[in-house]
Enzyme design. Structure first.
Site, PDB file in Angstrom:
ATOM      1  N   ASP A  52       0.851  -1.189   0.000  1.00 22.82           N
ATOM      2  CA  ASP A  52       0.000   0.000   0.000  1.00 22.82           C
ATOM      3  C   ASP A  52       0.884   1.236   0.000  1.00 22.82           C
ATOM      4  OD1 ASP A  52      -2.458  -1.305  -0.028  1.00 22.82           O
ATOM      5  OD2 ASP A  52      -2.525  -1.479   2.149  1.00 22.82           O
ATOM      6  N   ASP A 104      -6.849  -1.326  -4.888  1.00 23.96           N
ATOM      7  CA  ASP A 104      -7.956  -1.113  -3.950  1.00 23.96           C
ATOM      8  C   ASP A 104      -8.918  -0.054  -4.486  1.00 23.96           C
ATOM      9  OD1 ASP A 104      -6.671  -2.875  -2.175  1.00 23.96           O
ATOM     10  OD2 ASP A 104      -5.653  -1.239  -1.136  1.00 23.96           O
TER      11      ASP A 104
END
Length: 169
Positions: free
Chosen positions: A128, A146
């Site tokens: 991330d 995402d």
């Protein structure tokens, strides 16, 4: 060319190019982040008063769900992604290519799911790098995959309301 091949070319699977672009962009950005940034919050790069770039690992799912588990969640989320990807690809094969809204939504979800599966299988975690915040409250870090999954899911929800309104008229 067989009738099945012609039907498939005229179906929504023609939109899988979008899933491929999302996948390639996602893993490309993750590679750049992993190669060029230090790990963790201390190494974040402040871009805007509400946005940082950073490099963190997520061993769980959305919002780090189950990230504190022993590792079995890696395979659970990988399996779920394969099932969802298969299901959405099947649905795309039944939609005409001209049904842009749902085909785009499904392709976004597929591209994002495959991007995160790639991370889980290769690294054992998802990379991330996007950090949005207000004051001291930080939204959980996330990535392009995402975002694509969320946008695709939102499009499906919007479509369900559009069809509900059309039926009631």
């Amino acid at each position: 060319m067989s009738d099945n091949a012609i039907a498939l070319r005229q179906s929504g699977v023609r939109w899988l190019w979008l899933a491929l672009i999302i996948f390639l962009a996602d893993i490309g950005i993750k590679f750049i982040v992993m190669e060029n940034m230090g790990y963790g919050w201390a190494n974040r790069i402040e871009i805007l008063p509400f946005f940082n770039l950073l490099y963190v690992h997520n061993y769980g799912a959305a919002f780090s769900f189950l990230s504190d588990q022993a590792g079995w969640q890696r395979w659970l989320f990988t399996g779920i992604a394969f099932v969802v990807t298969g299901m959405l690809t099947y649905w795309m094969s039944k939609l005409p290519a001209q049904e842009k809204w749902n085909n785009i939504a499904y392709a976004l979800i597929i591209g994002g799911a495959v991007g995160n599966v790639f991370d889980r299988v290769i690294h054992g975690y998802v990379v991330d790098y996007l950090d949005f915040y207000v004051g001291n409250y930080h939204w959980p870090a996330f990535n392009l995959a995402d975002a694509a999954i969320c946008i695709g899911a939102g499009m499906i929800i919007i479509d369900s309301f559009r069809h509900r309104e059309a039926k009631s008229e």
